[in-house]
Write a protein that holds these residues in place. Sequence first.
Motif: not given
Lengths: 145, 457, 407
Positions: C69-76
């Motif tokens: 996911p690239l939505d920046d909600k949580k760190p990848n």
Amino acid sequence: MSFKFTEDNLLEIERLKKRYPAPQALCLPSLWMAQYQEGYISLEAIDAISQVTTIPAMEIYRVATFYTMFHLEKSDKIEVDVCKTLSCKLCGSDEILKHLESKSDIKINHVECLGSCGTAPVMQINDKNYENLTNTKVDAILKEL
Amino acid sequence: MSQLVKLIIDGQDYEAEQDSLLIQLLIDKEIKVPYFCYHESLGADGNCRMCMVGIEGQKRPQIACDTLIKEGMIVNTKTDTIKQVHTDILELELINHPVDCPTCDQAGECSLQDFYMEYGLHSSKITIEEKVKHNKAIDLGSNVMLDQERCVLCARCTRFTDKITGTHELGIVGRGDEAKVTTMPNRPLSNPYAMNVVDLCPVGALTSKDFRFSQRVWLLESADGVCHGCAKNCSIIIDHNKLKYKDDTIYRFRPRRNDAINGFFICDTGRLSYRELQENRQETPLLDGVKISEDKAIEKAKELILLYKRNTSIIIDANLYTQEIEAIVAFAQEIGADVYAPLDIYRDEAFGDDMLRSSMRAANAQTIINMDINTQKPKKVGLILNFNHPEKFESAATINFLTHTRAETALTLPIATFTESSGSLTNEDGITQFSKKVIHKNIPVPTLIESLKRVSQ
Amino acid sequence: MRECQIVSRKFHIENACTLRVAKEHGAYNSLVKLKEYDPQHITQIIKESMLRGKGGGGAPAGMKWELMPLDDKKPNFLVVNCDESEPGTFKDRQIISKDPHLLIEGIILTCYAIKAKAAYIYIRGEYKEYQEILQNAIDEAYSAGLLKECDITIHRGAGAYICGEKSALLESMEGKRGHPRLKPKQKEPEWFFGNATLVNNVETIATVPFIVKNGADAYRAYGTEKSPGTLLFAMSGHINRPGVYEAEFGTNMLEYINHYGGGIKNGKKLKALIPGGVSCGVLTAKECEGLTLDYEALRSAGSSLGTGGMIVMDEDTNMLEALKNILEFYHEESCGQCTPCREGSGWSDKIVGRILEGNGTKEDLDKLFELADIMNGKTICVFAPSISTVLVSFISKFRDEFEAVVS
Ligand SMILES: Cc1cc2nc3c(=O)[nH]c(=O)nc-3n(C[C@H](O)[C@H](O)[C@H](O)COP(=O)(O)O)c2cc1C
Ligand code: SF4
Ligand code: SF4
Ligand code: SF4
Ligand code: FES
Ligand code: FES
């Protein structure tokens, strides 16, 4: 007997804590530190690691028994890890093992593939790989230690 | 509430909540699929691989404990392929298992034994010498013994100490076929609920030191009961039997599932309370330490009651059944006595916790409170009628109605314990349970109500 | 045979492990592209290149990246798999010791593409020597200001083959035993403390700089249509010049062995070959004839490409001993979590041991096939199915050797 991480290790632990999303990730790193510090992993060390990682001591104990490179007992002999897996076997690890068995004051561990299959047969002592072994080479290595 | 969906299992229609666990439905509907590691209280772990079922549309058999129910799912549990899978995995489970059921304490209540009988597996094809050897009698602590060779590594016991009690004493260490359940060196199993692991263990690996080999389970009779250890009133099963030439005897208490009260578990104190219950029973009437006949005792009691009319206090044990308490209160009114049920003595803060155990160690204290009975200590009076209350109060004369012996010299009348009589009780959360007479003594001790009747006639 | 140097270009350059020498030879050149491309674009290039994971499974890398996911909600997070414990495999170690900066460059690109701020390299405990070289390179990269956007931390394992399996690896990193997780029912990223995580092999990540710099077509110019590009193939066992040599997919296997490996040791004949680590089914010499080194060809030969680490066995090899050796490995390394594998790995080892000692029966051979069947497709991870593959391929292909010793 109680266990305390050295100042250096405590600093390293603090540094590592910042690099992971949760303190539990410090389990393996701190087990390694403890083992280098004392030569083995004592129950006291497990309690100290439990503090650092917030993981229950039993779980650390379970982890320590899962990985073959952790030792829960002290050994005063030199630990010689000899690879016995297929490529090494095809290249004569049996002979190296037989040769080593004639030596005293070393502890031979039969270990699985060390990732040096192209330079078989191999053994590892104190984190260092010794490759393309022959009996004479083994003698020379052990003499140097 | 999530949505109900339809599915077909072995050709039959069923309805279940969408995304609920398939294995739970199979268990609830009594559709037999072998399993070890799943337990409703512990959730799925997926390690035993026994609960395989066929799901249409899936190439391979799937474990039911990791399958969420979906609309229109078609499940097969009885096809030849699935049966073969069950048999095969069961056989592997038995490789390193001693299969010595005749000497196993769990025989009769072992899933492994049930399953392999059902699947017709009898001998394992690995020779005894080749089996992985483990320790057969390890004292884990808290009365729990472990036979590592019998263990099938389902991790129920370890998940119990991890997830339920959070005490983490048990763990599986080592790996591969050297993996085993153990405690850490010098850190025994020690939590107030430890013995539940014995019930959780699906095979005979964990046994209770308290019960080990004392009885063959198939000789026992089981009856429902209610633990009187504290104000929680955990639902229990009372296992007892009456052997020839012997008296009806309780061999153990086990938890009886009751989601409103105790879920799947009970505490060890409650579990072991059956022992004290049967020890040092007051069986005959006494006067000043000397046995007397029942008739004489009743006569003496009546005399005293008459003598101390309007100068009598009645003390009630907060463990008595509600019906018993009511009868006592009615009797008190008749003779004009004051009624007390001092509760302080039952308070034990160290005992209480946030799982099950209540710091009020009296089973029916709630009824005392509900009935507005005075919970203070009685003032000094002429006569005290003590209905099994643990305390001794000063008075000119005393009549004791006791289940168990005490160093008392007053007039004493024996009464039945809660397993020898029936009645109801209400726990600290206001839940009322009825508990039936389970134990039938060769020479029955009168119940409290019977004694009271005779005294008041 | 076409020389390929996509990953191994700097292997023979002295001191290429140092930043100075590496830079002289073009290290970190691909990073200029980051100014030009947004993250999705990098993933798109990787997807178009059809880069396949080089850790053994050959899964298309781009598709895995797209799951992040690239939505920046949580760190990848990015986790680079350097557990390299598959017997016969020793290629990742060449990268981290000979050209560690190539891996770091790949990590920077990948982190950018999946919007990860931290990367971990999970390295097997036995690679301490190479870990130190890699750590030096990371330190150099920090000093040179190359790691401003993402942190790289080496996480050392401690001796457990199963920790190479991606979910076991993440369990291990979370401070637990290396038990593989139950497989998710749909495609999703891996999870590290509940955060979306990409796990790729060292060589996969080390291939990324070439592709980003030269474009997808440049990579696809090597290899076959379905297996594009190259792999660090390796040889060990009865071979004159064992070692790691990069080659494109589709290379003829025997030509490769003769060209790079200098043929079978002592002028002997080839008897059998395990193509890509012991988890792949064994091939007879005859089956190797005309075989090409790509996923599809090996699959149709009834084996698999695996990690490309070939184990070569000459005509004098005792196949029973070889099988016993591999089974000992599995017996030792099973994580022990699920029944069919925990019990089956040990039992099959014991039965073959019995046969090897001359105490085996015909029924034992049937039992081994039965066991292979039980271990296949019923376990938590594919460790146990690998044992099945090994058992079935050895016994069915060298049946007479086995039958000769059973009663
Ligand atoms: C038993 C087992 C061992 C594995 N060992 C490794 C390993 O040592 N290194 C590796 O990169 N992948 C290994 N894998 C594959 C990983 O699970 C994972 O697919 C891989 O790291 C993904 O990277 P890739 O797609 O770039 O190959 C292993 C898989 C299994 C089932
Ligand atoms: S002791 Fe019993 S409950 Fe615990 S893992 Fe073994 S079989 Fe399961
Ligand atoms: S918690 Fe109370 S009622 Fe429940 S078993 Fe324990 S003592 Fe008995
Ligand atoms: S198949 Fe083997 S290695 Fe994989 S989870 Fe099961 S026991 Fe562990
Ligand atoms: S087989 Fe010995 S190092 Fe790989
Ligand atoms: S109950 Fe499903 S795997 Fe054990």
